[in-house]
Each structure stands twice: as structure tokens, then as C-alpha cells.
Design an enzyme around this catalytic site. Sequence first.
Site, PDB file in Angstrom:
ATOM      1  CG  HIS A 150      -7.733  -1.637   8.172  1.00  0.00           C
ATOM      2  ND1 HIS A 150      -8.575  -0.770   7.505  1.00  0.00           N
ATOM      3  CD2 HIS A 150      -6.659  -0.890   8.557  1.00  0.00           C
ATOM      4  CE1 HIS A 150      -8.043   0.437   7.485  1.00  0.00           C
ATOM      5  NE2 HIS A 150      -6.888   0.410   8.123  1.00  0.00           N
ATOM      6  CD  GLU A 190      -2.909  -1.650  10.706  1.00  0.00           C
ATOM      7  OE1 GLU A 190      -3.390  -2.010   9.613  1.00  0.00           O
ATOM      8  OE2 GLU A 190      -2.573  -0.470  10.935  1.00  0.00           O
ATOM      9  CB  ALA A 216       0.722  -1.915  11.630  1.00  0.00           C
ATOM     10  CG  ASN A 269      -0.264  -6.733   4.172  1.00  0.00           C
ATOM     11  OD1 ASN A 269      -0.336  -5.913   3.289  1.00  0.00           O
ATOM     12  ND2 ASN A 269       0.704  -6.724   5.092  1.00  0.00           N
ATOM     13  CD  GLU A 277      -2.941   1.152   2.290  1.00  0.00           C
ATOM     14  OE1 GLU A 277      -3.764   2.080   2.344  1.00  0.00           O
ATOM     15  OE2 GLU A 277      -2.901   0.229   3.140  1.00  0.00           O
TER      16      GLU A 277
END
Length: 875
Positions: free
Chosen positions: A304, A301, A265, A268, A124
Site C-alpha cells: 500500500h 499493507e 491491519a 498508515n 480509515e
Amino acid sequence: MRTDTPHPIRLADYRPPAFLIDEIALDFSLEPTSTRVKARLTVRRNGEHSEGLFLNGERLKPIGFAIDGRPLSDDEYAVTAEGVTIAQVPDAFTLETEVEIDPQGNTYLEGLYMSGGRFCTQCEAEGFRKITYFPDRPDVLARYTVRLDADKAAYPRLLSNGNLIERGDLANGRHYAVWRDPFPKPCYLFALVAGELDELADSFTTMSGREIDLRIYVDPGQAGRAEYAMDALKRSMKWDEEAYGREYDLDLFMIVAVRDFNFGAMENKGLNIFNSSLLLADPATATDMDYERIEGVIAHEYFHNWTGDRITCRDWFQLCVKEGLTVFRDQGFSADMRGHAVQRIKEVKALRARQFPEDQGPLAHPVRPSSYLKIDNFYTATIYEKGSEIIRMLKTLVGDQGFRAGMDLYFERFDGQAVTVEDFVGCFAETSGRDMDAFFRWYSQAGTPEVRIETAYEAATQTLTLTLSQTTAPTPGQPEKHCLPVPVRLGLLDEDGRAQSFRLAGEPATLDETVLLVDQAEQTVTLEGVARPPVISALRAFSAPVKLSTDAPPEHRFVRLAGDADQFNRWEAGQNLARDLILARASGEPDEAGEARYAKAVGRALGDQSADEAFKALLLSPPTEMDLALVMAPADPAALHDAREALRRTMATTLRTDLERLHEELKDDGAFSPDAASAGRRALRNAALDTLAAAATPADIARAQAHFEASRDMTGAIGGLSALVLMGGEACDAALNAFYEQWKAEPLVLDKWFAIQARSPHEEVLGRVLALTAHPAFDMKNPNRFRALVQTFSSANPARFHDPSGAGYRFLADQILAIDALNPMTAARLIEPLGGWRRYTPQLGALMRAELQRIIAQPNLSKNVLELASKALET
């Protein structure tokens, strides 16, 4: 004169992808300097058109291309520095590509690179194009199958997204692993890690009874330091089920810590990659702030997985639709874990320190920007923190149940899709029945609104008339501003600090608190049943990201500081009192009596048994010099520093008995615990020590030295060392040397050693910082180390960075140019301290501007730095 000005990418030019990729199979033969990457893409034309196929690709060595098994000749494709074009392709086909890349030579830390002898990725926003040829945009979602092979002894663990479906040994000491992610995802969520890593294993049972394997991978010998991160992960998973009904979807969730990482961080899918500073903690090496950040980032994270992975953004202009929303979610988690009032104060402090300056400067941009040169430059506080504040206002407007209904619809309707801000906001318009057109302006309009409240009280009729107005200053590209819907949460006190109830005019209900929607340039609201002269408590819990002013006398701030039921406004009252006292002294009109009164008021608040220690620690800290520079026009950093330190000395003198008592009583002789209450006690003890250090008496130096030497955890050690650095002298130098000798083998602790010296308020600090750039432990290629020294000095030490000679500015410009050739993303993030040149005195502003001009005059400047430096110079 530059002639290579790049062209911006504009939201208005968005077009759907010409081709879609349903499946991608990647095969990596991992070697540090010559990794081979084979890709097999299942491609189909998107719509009726006859365009050729363009795939992004940068810094790749092409080996070959084939369509449906037929190798392409050189004249059937064209490779440039930006990618490859194949002019003639069928409507549906299989494309095979092979490239070679150099992970070890990749200092940009984008794509596939080496960190600590391991392979890792960061894709990203546009890193995947440095790995293989692909339509590198977030609205192309594909299912990934990934095969990795590498030397088994050097790289015993081979990790990628999804579930492990096969692994085994190969000839010549190599081995392989195959991973399959069943969920379509954009390429920016691709990840791989290969290397020697220790594993911390655990599991989590979901609300439907599924057992999820949890794995955290760290440097050998560091697994124990990941235990808190694992605990935070499990609490995050449970919280997301309870708060949003979101259950994890894969069978395995992994996190890997890496040493060299441009971000904090990365989410993924199924394989989060973390900067090691945000994953590893134990009492000896991590502060309470480290624990708190680890908890929050782990949550961010993980959350997400649904707001970013399962539902992603259509294009990078919609970045806030995943980041602002996920920040809001992680803030909700942190508030539940650590206390709503204290966390809200910390969130607002961060917003004002990072986002408000953006909105006031040449780099101001909407939460959804309209153009960019490099999307890397828009991972900003505006996108993240202001984006979160917009979600918070949305929840205020539609209510708790309405917000949950809108989120449920969002998850149901857009799972597996790439969406826009309109898609997100539309869900709440649909479920609440509200017209969201005016609210949407929060996403399209830059700048921080200023809200003004003026009052008129009629004792005879017990009515209070509020006149509320709003304005927003022009920002680059937006000279004209619209009114925004601003929710102002409001309560009333009387002059003795007791809560007052009231009624909205014409309404029968008696209220203790209400939310007023300020959506016009000026409007009037009448409150009835106000029995006693009122003290207004407005913008409670910071209900909107605005600047508030009122016609209330300073006396009312003392009332709110003493007893406002809203803890945020209680803290805010103290901050505003301190701000005005510091500004008065910095302008040459000190109010010594007012300073003494303020110190005594803070002392009384410290004795409030109903307030927790973390809140009291926040009360002891006046506004930062960076915050003050935003309200002094023009800003004089040296005067602000001297005035703030004068107020702190008054606090130290006036409250000495109380502060010494707190410092002694709050000694922690038991086992360390990272829980919020224990952290609050340590924070208050350190705050008491820090305030006493403003007086810098021999007794204060001895106390700080004893505090440092007796510390049993890193929070105490840093507290003592910080106080010594504030005071300087031989005791400071001895403590710094002792700290280095004890921790020189611990990279994360050594970052603290560099940073704490960069914050020194003493005149010789720039010489010290320059010397530290030549220290054997300083490595500018490591983002953590570079930021610890250079960014800390330029962003967190304004009095010395803004030295009248301009030496601080020259130092920063030199560092930007040096790092730009190695890591443009890190370099660009250092432009902001120079970008605020208009806010400062003309003499300082001219020196800052000159350094920006020197930067953009350099040949071969990265797009990252060129974009931000050029914008900073625009008039």
C-alpha cells in the site's frame, strides 16, 4: 415506523474540496479520558467561490478556534454533531483548533482509542473526524507534523507517521516526541501509538543502496513472535522492487500490534497498525494458516505504500483503486512464496465463499459502487477480491509487458495524487493501445456472469466448434445487464488425459493453450488440428470471476481430475464431481456407485508423486456447505450437511488404508519450519485425519486423541482438536478442557478455542455457544473474541445456524443489537448471514426475514446496521 432515514452519499454528487490543507501540525497531550488535541492548519480556498469553511468533527468537545492568531467568538462558528462551519474566512489563512476527546470511552475503535492500556488510532475510513476538526475526505492531502506528549512511565514509546525529528523529557514525569512526514497524505493515513511496547529491530538495504530501519512493536515479552513478520516484511520489500520497481521512500518503517482492532491491519504511512492476530506467530501458538495470513497481510499493507499511500483514491467510491490493486499485488507475492497453483485455489475458494454470495444477494454492488450511507459497509469481498480479479483479467488482456508498462505509467503520472478508476484504467489503454470502454463495465456492473460452453467435434475434419455464451442475472438497482469481456483460458486433453495441441481457425500457429475473449451474448470459435476426441479444459487458473458450465459429460471430469496439466482445473474437476454427488443425495437421489467412484479417483490422485502435499490436502475437502447452498435452490442446509457428511464417510471408508498410511508417514519429528513444503505436509496429515473422522469409529476417536496429545505445534493441536469436535463425546470434552487450561493466558490461542467450538456440527452447539457468551474469557468489546464465537457460528456452521426453530437467527440478531451500541462496524458485518434469506427454503427465509425486521425496528440503530439490514429486506 422509522422517520430518521439518513440520506445516501452518491458518486454523481462528487465535488472537489472547497478548501485544501497544505500543512497540518498536531499537538497531542495524551490522557486516557481527556486527551487535548491542538491543530494548526494551513488552509487555502480551492477555486473561485465564496463558500464558508466546513470541517468534519464527531464526538469532539470543542475548546476554541482561531484564524491567523485571532480567537473566534461563539457567533463566528457553528458546531453540530457532524462538524463545524466558519462562514466567513479569507482565501488563505491559518486555522487553529483545540478539542478534547475521551480515548478510553471510545468503544467504536475509530479515531483515537485505548487498547491494552495503550493509545492507538484507526482513521480509515472516517475516523480522523473523531480526533480533530478536518475535511475528512481522501482527496485532501497534507503534510503532517505531529507532537505527542504523555506520561513517560506509562507510555514510554511515542510513535507517529514519518521520521522522528525530536524528542525529550518534560516536567512532571512526562516526555514528548515530534514526527514529520514529508509526503502529503490524506487524513485516513494518520496514525499514532503510545504505550509500553517491546521492539524488534532490523534493517533493509534498498536497490539504490539506502539503509531503511525496520521496527516492529509488540506487547512486552512478545518480540520473538514477531520474527516471522519481520522476515515477511523484508521479503515483501525485495519483491516489490523486483516485480514493480518500487523502493521504500522513508528512512523508517514501523509496525505495531494492537489487541483491539476492527480491521486486519492498516497501511498508515510509515506506521502500519496490525491486529495482533496477523502479526504474532511461533510454532506453539500459531497454525500454518496463521503464518500464511501474516505473510500475505504484511505484504498487502507494505505494498500500500505505493498503491494507497503515495497514490490514493479521490473519494471512497474509488476504494477498489487501492484495495483491489493491492490485493492483486499481495496475491502475486504469495504465489511466488508458496506456489502458484495452490495459492490460486485458495484465492478462488475465498472468492466463492465471500464474494459470490454478495453478488447473489440483496447486498450486491459494483466494484465501484454508486452510493452508500456508511463507507465502512463497503470494505467487502467485492471491492477487495473481485477488484483483484479485475486486475488479473486486465493483465491477461494486455500481457505481462503491457501490464508492467501500464503500472509504470500509473506510478509516474499519479505519484502524490488522489485518483479515480478512470485514471488507473486509462494508463493501460494508453500504453496498450486498446479500447478499455467495455472492460470498464467490470467496475460499474454488479453480479457474477455465467459463461456456457457447448462443443461440436468433427473427427473427419479434426475441428472443434465452441459456442460460448454469457449472461448475468439482475442485481438490485441493475435489472439490465451488459456483456462483459471475459478472458477464458483454454486447453485440450484427449480422453486418456494427454494434452492435445490445436490451431485457431485460419491461424498457422500450433497451440497448447489459448485465451478466448468472450465479449458477446453468444459467439462461435473453431479450433482446427484436434486429432482426437477432445476433453476441454476451460477457465484455466480461473482466468475470470465467472460461473462456468459446459455440455461435457461427467466422465470428462474424471479425466481432468486424473491428469489435467492445469492444477486449478484438476482440483475444480474434483469439486464439481463432489458437488453434483452431494446435491443429488440432498435432493433424495443418492448415487452410491458414483460416490465410491469419486472416492477412488481422489485416492489415485493422492498417489500422484508429481503433485505436492498442499494440493492433495485441498483435493480431500469437498465443497463447503456454504458453497453448496449457493447452487441448491432453495437451499436446505440440513440436507446439504447430511449429504456432504455421507460423501465424506464414503471417502473415509474407501480410502481408509491410504489415509491411515498418510497420517502415519507424514508425522513431523524434526524442527518446525513455516515454509510452504513443510506446511503442505502438515496440511495433508490433518486433512487425512479430518476425513477419517467422518467415520467416527472408536479407532478414529483414539487416533485423533493421540494426534492432539502428541502435537508439537499449534497446527497439529488444532488438527486433532478439530477432528475430535467433529466426532464429539467425552474425548472431545476432555481435549477442549485440556486446551483451555494450557492456553487460557494466551488471547490469540483462546480465540481458536472459542471458534472451534462454534463450528461443532452437533445439535447442542447453540446451547454451548450461548453458554460461552457468559464465559469469563468472552469479551464482546474485543472484535477478535466476538468474531471468533459469534461470526464463526453464524457464517461457518450453516447446518446449526439454520436450525428450523429459528433459534440461530434469534441469537445472531440479539448479538447484532447488543454490539451495535458499542461497535457499529462489527455489528454491520454480521448482517450478511441473515441477508441471504431468499436463497433458503420458504420456512427458513421467513424466520430470517423476521429477525431482520426486528433489527431495523430498533430505535437508535447505527447507520452501519440500518443500511445493510434495510438493503437485505428490499424486494
